[in-house]
Design a protein around this motif. Structure first.
Motif, PDB file in Angstrom:
ATOM      1  N   LEU A   1      13.071 -10.225  44.123  1.00 11.57           N
ATOM      2  CA  LEU A   1      11.653 -10.400  43.639  1.00 11.57           C
ATOM      3  C   LEU A   1      10.388 -10.199  44.864  1.00 11.57           C
ATOM      4  O   LEU A   1      10.862 -10.552  46.026  1.00 11.57           O
ATOM      5  CB  LEU A   1      11.385 -11.332  42.739  1.00 11.57           C
ATOM      6  CG  LEU A   1      12.195 -11.641  41.497  1.00 11.57           C
ATOM      7  CD1 LEU A   1      12.128 -12.914  40.860  1.00 11.57           C
ATOM      8  CD2 LEU A   1      11.816 -10.604  40.579  1.00 11.57           C
ATOM      9  N   GLY A   2       9.162  -9.753  44.431  1.00 12.29           N
ATOM     10  CA  GLY A   2       8.231 -10.085  45.584  1.00 12.29           C
ATOM     11  C   GLY A   2       7.566  -8.610  45.718  1.00 12.29           C
ATOM     12  O   GLY A   2       6.376  -8.646  46.408  1.00 12.29           O
ATOM     13  N   GLY A   3       8.141  -7.503  45.487  1.00  8.09           N
ATOM     14  CA  GLY A   3       7.359  -6.213  45.373  1.00  8.09           C
ATOM     15  C   GLY A   3       7.063  -5.794  47.133  1.00  8.09           C
ATOM     16  O   GLY A   3       7.907  -6.207  47.875  1.00  8.09           O
TER      17      GLY A   3
ATOM     18  N   ALA B   1      12.514 -21.212  38.204  1.00  7.00           N
ATOM     19  CA  ALA B   1      12.656 -22.424  37.697  1.00  7.00           C
ATOM     20  C   ALA B   1      12.229 -22.344  36.131  1.00  7.00           C
ATOM     21  O   ALA B   1      12.304 -23.355  35.456  1.00  7.00           O
ATOM     22  CB  ALA B   1      11.747 -23.587  38.353  1.00  7.00           C
ATOM     23  N   HIS B   2      11.669 -21.379  35.684  1.00  3.38           N
ATOM     24  CA  HIS B   2      11.252 -21.218  34.237  1.00  3.38           C
ATOM     25  C   HIS B   2      12.394 -21.024  33.149  1.00  3.38           C
ATOM     26  O   HIS B   2      12.879 -20.144  33.366  1.00  3.38           O
ATOM     27  CB  HIS B   2      10.060 -20.260  34.260  1.00  3.38           C
ATOM     28  CG  HIS B   2       8.999 -20.593  33.287  1.00  3.38           C
ATOM     29  ND1 HIS B   2       9.432 -20.675  31.717  1.00  3.38           N
ATOM     30  CD2 HIS B   2       7.787 -20.680  33.157  1.00  3.38           C
ATOM     31  CE1 HIS B   2       8.413 -20.768  30.962  1.00  3.38           C
ATOM     32  NE2 HIS B   2       7.458 -20.926  31.880  1.00  3.38           N
TER      33      HIS B   2
ATOM     34  N   ALA C   1       3.353 -12.947  37.997  1.00  5.24           N
ATOM     35  CA  ALA C   1       2.405 -13.534  37.334  1.00  5.24           C
ATOM     36  C   ALA C   1       2.100 -13.503  36.107  1.00  5.24           C
ATOM     37  O   ALA C   1       1.996 -14.299  35.157  1.00  5.24           O
ATOM     38  CB  ALA C   1       1.135 -13.369  38.173  1.00  5.24           C
ATOM     39  N   ALA C   2       2.316 -12.066  35.551  1.00  8.60           N
ATOM     40  CA  ALA C   2       2.180 -11.817  34.301  1.00  8.60           C
ATOM     41  C   ALA C   2       3.586 -12.498  33.360  1.00  8.60           C
ATOM     42  O   ALA C   2       3.158 -13.175  32.191  1.00  8.60           O
ATOM     43  CB  ALA C   2       2.478 -10.276  33.926  1.00  8.60           C
ATOM     44  N   ALA C   3       4.828 -12.505  33.862  1.00 10.05           N
ATOM     45  CA  ALA C   3       5.857 -13.080  33.269  1.00 10.05           C
ATOM     46  C   ALA C   3       5.677 -14.631  33.065  1.00 10.05           C
ATOM     47  O   ALA C   3       5.798 -15.364  32.272  1.00 10.05           O
ATOM     48  CB  ALA C   3       7.080 -12.985  34.104  1.00 10.05           C
ATOM     49  N   LEU C   4       5.159 -15.150  34.159  1.00 10.65           N
ATOM     50  CA  LEU C   4       4.728 -16.830  34.260  1.00 10.65           C
ATOM     51  C   LEU C   4       3.733 -16.982  33.233  1.00 10.65           C
ATOM     52  O   LEU C   4       3.983 -17.829  32.462  1.00 10.65           O
ATOM     53  CB  LEU C   4       4.168 -17.337  35.663  1.00 10.65           C
ATOM     54  CG  LEU C   4       5.574 -17.451  36.592  1.00 10.65           C
ATOM     55  CD1 LEU C   4       4.835 -17.757  38.133  1.00 10.65           C
ATOM     56  CD2 LEU C   4       6.123 -18.663  36.297  1.00 10.65           C
TER      57      LEU C   4
ATOM     58  N   GLN D   1       6.633 -16.106  47.584  1.00 11.08           N
ATOM     59  CA  GLN D   1       7.683 -17.097  47.044  1.00 11.08           C
ATOM     60  C   GLN D   1       7.004 -18.285  46.275  1.00 11.08           C
ATOM     61  O   GLN D   1       7.829 -18.648  45.504  1.00 11.08           O
ATOM     62  CB  GLN D   1       7.828 -17.593  48.636  1.00 11.08           C
ATOM     63  CG  GLN D   1       9.309 -18.295  48.486  1.00 11.08           C
ATOM     64  CD  GLN D   1      10.440 -17.469  48.029  1.00 11.08           C
ATOM     65  OE1 GLN D   1      10.675 -16.332  48.407  1.00 11.08           O
ATOM     66  NE2 GLN D   1      11.244 -18.242  46.992  1.00 11.08           N
ATOM     67  N   ARG D   2       5.681 -18.571  46.204  1.00  9.13           N
ATOM     68  CA  ARG D   2       5.211 -19.357  45.277  1.00  9.13           C
ATOM     69  C   ARG D   2       5.584 -19.271  44.077  1.00  9.13           C
ATOM     70  O   ARG D   2       5.589 -19.818  42.965  1.00  9.13           O
ATOM     71  CB  ARG D   2       3.616 -19.664  45.593  1.00  9.13           C
ATOM     72  CG  ARG D   2       3.231 -20.344  46.907  1.00  9.13           C
ATOM     73  CD  ARG D   2       1.903 -20.958  47.326  1.00  9.13           C
ATOM     74  NE  ARG D   2       1.852 -21.525  48.684  1.00  9.13           N
ATOM     75  CZ  ARG D   2       1.027 -22.071  49.098  1.00  9.13           C
ATOM     76  NH1 ARG D   2       0.007 -22.169  48.265  1.00  9.13           N
ATOM     77  NH2 ARG D   2       0.995 -22.610  50.088  1.00  9.13           N
ATOM     78  N   PHE D   3       5.524 -17.801  43.615  1.00 11.58           N
ATOM     79  CA  PHE D   3       5.470 -17.548  42.291  1.00 11.58           C
ATOM     80  C   PHE D   3       6.976 -17.112  41.856  1.00 11.58           C
ATOM     81  O   PHE D   3       7.521 -17.460  40.890  1.00 11.58           O
ATOM     82  CB  PHE D   3       4.855 -15.976  42.043  1.00 11.58           C
ATOM     83  CG  PHE D   3       3.094 -16.209  41.900  1.00 11.58           C
ATOM     84  CD1 PHE D   3       2.708 -16.330  40.796  1.00 11.58           C
ATOM     85  CD2 PHE D   3       2.485 -16.214  43.343  1.00 11.58           C
ATOM     86  CE1 PHE D   3       1.304 -16.455  41.002  1.00 11.58           C
ATOM     87  CE2 PHE D   3       1.361 -16.075  43.208  1.00 11.58           C
ATOM     88  CZ  PHE D   3       0.412 -16.496  42.176  1.00 11.58           C
TER      89      PHE D   3
END
Ligand SMILES: Cc1cc2nc3c(=O)[nH]c(=O)nc-3n(C[C@H](O)[C@H](O)[C@H](O)COP(=O)(O)OP(=O)(O)OC[C@H]3O[C@@H](n4cnc5c(N)ncnc54)[C@H](O)[C@@H]3O)c2cc1C
Length: 414
Positions: free
Chosen positions: A38-40, A74-75, A17-20, A66-68
């Protein structure tokens, strides 16, 4: 010039979330994650209950993550390095991160750092259990990894020590997988986990919860054969004559999570003894300019929705330009903890979000916020429990030199 505007250490929900948020604001961002995905911790959380606040849906931890992950992949502004472990950070006018991976040792420079490296579980050795050292004694997170990721049942007759959320979830999971959970033993007089987990994981499966009881000793050579449980008083002292031997082959320990802050400490970032995470302002910036802390390394969250929220706050701030801060301390009374503990007077929004836990269970509770002794905000709560973190938005605009105090009162529930 630094390689990245923001480097995020940890690719769990906080780091994602921080990266996005940072990249959405135009910051060139790198996520460094020591595992191969990823996912912790959410990778192993196959139960539902994630995302109710954020998405209005009951997702599994994997679905929530997965949503993140999809958005991160894609970013165009986000790079990810997996199987890369940050081992050292040095500060000059920028941050130099040393990381190790199959590529060898590499250094990466960053203008801003976001710590999102989670927490670790307290182990059996950290809670004074006497006896031998047989196989079959493990933390709840390890048991969860065995069952949910490796498809291995760690035992057939299990005792669980500690009523934290992970222990409760594992009580249900082990039962569903065919093990017998003989009981959950909690040294405190009240459960440590969320009420919804007590009901859904223990009551619904007839698993007994024994309060004010602990595991004193383990027996067994090779494999665990039994545990000795006994009652404890308010000071956590054993009560003689209450000992009972319970034959079992597995002891699952769920006795608390400790924010992971060795890297922050290596930069001499002051930690709050109440949260065991860094002191932060409302942007989640620590007392070191340009260093942010989010998610479970800031304080242990029970709901991932708030992990994502605080991480986004930090990500947006890390994408901005650096400005000097005027920090004001917040005084607090009646809390287990309150975050943020500081206010940056130069970047105050009309409302500031605070997260807190009550120091003890309370009924008919009131939160009062005062500036120089005058109440500027007040909120009533029917009941408050330490396991349930609260979020509150407070309109605050104090001036330099004023005293801001948060005060929690209400009837104490024994
Ligand atoms: C068993 C369990 C059940 C839960 N149940 C719920 C629930 O039902 N609902 C809910 O909302 N919340 C639940 N939670 C809470 C929620 O999952 C956590 O609050 C959240 O996952 C914390 O996210 P995080 O990103 O801070 O930490 P983590 O998910 O732990 O991620 C930290 C990441 O940092 C990486 N890392 C650490 N150190 C380094 C390093 N030096 N270099 C590189 N990478 C590093 C780790 O590998 C990890 O991937 C549960 C938590 C657990 C453990």
């Amino acid at each position: 010039m630094a390689d990245y505007k923001a480097v995020v250490i940890g690719g769990g929900p906080a780091g994602l979330a921080a990266a996005l948020a940072a990249a959405d604001k135009g910051a060139g961002t790198l996520i460094i994650e020591r595992e191969n995905r990823l996912g912790g911790i959410l990778k192993q959380c196959i139960h539902d209950g994630f995302g109710v606040i954020r998405f209005g849906e009951k997702l599994s931890g994997c679905e929530y993550a997965q949503r993140f992950i999809d958005k991160v992949k894609a970013h165009p502004g986000i790079e990810v390095r997996l199987l890369t472990f940050v081992i050292d950070i040095k500060k000059s006018d920028i941050f130099t991160i040393t990381a190790t991976s199959s590529r060898g040792i590499e250094t990466i420079t960053a203008e801003n750092l976001i710590f999102a490296n989670g927490c670790r579980e307290r182990t059996a050795r950290q809670v004074n259990i006497h006896g031998t050292r047989p196989a079959g004694v493990m933390t709840a997170g390890v048991a969860q990894n065995y069952v949910n990721l490796q498809g291995v049942l760690p035992g057939k007759r299990c005792v669980i020590l500690g009523s934290g959320d992970i222990g409760l979830i594992m009580a249900r999971r082990l039962t569903l997988e065919g093990a017998r959970v003989l009981g959950v033993y909690e040294a405190k007089s009240t459960p440590s986990g969320l009420t919804r987990n007590i009901v859904q994981c223990l009551h619904d499966f007839d698993i007994p919860l024994h309060l004010s009881k602990t595991v004193k000793r383990v027996f067994g050579h090779g494999r665990l054969e039994a545990v000795e449980v006994c009652s404890v008083n308010d000071k956590m002292e054993y009560i003689d004559g209450t000992e009972e031997i319970i034959p079992c082959d597995t002891l699952i320990v769920s006795v608390g999570l400790i924010p992971e802050n060795e890297l922050a400490e290596s930069l001499n970032i002051p930690l709050d003894p109440r949260t065991r995470g860094p002191f932060v302002d409302q942007n989640m910036m620590t007392l070191e300019d340009g260093v942010y802390s989010v998610g479970n390394c800031l304080h242990v969250h029970d709901l991932v929705d708030y992990v994502s929220e605080t991480a986004e706050t930090a990500g947006r701030a890390a994408a901005g330009s650096k400005a000097p801060r005027e920090l004001l301390d917040i005084e607090q009374e009646g809390f287990l903890y309150l975050v943020p503990q500081k206010l940056d007077l130069d970047s105050l929004a009309p409302e500031t979000v605070f997260y807190f836990r009550t120091a003890m269970p309370r009924e008919a509770a009131t939160l009062d916020v005062t500036v120089d002794g005058e109440v500027v905000f007040s909120k009533k709560y029917q009941n408050l429990k330490p396991p349930e973190m609260e979020r509150v938005e407070v309109p605050l605009s104090p001036k330099k030199g004023q005293t801001v105090k948060f005060f929690l009162s209400g009837r104490e529930v024994k």
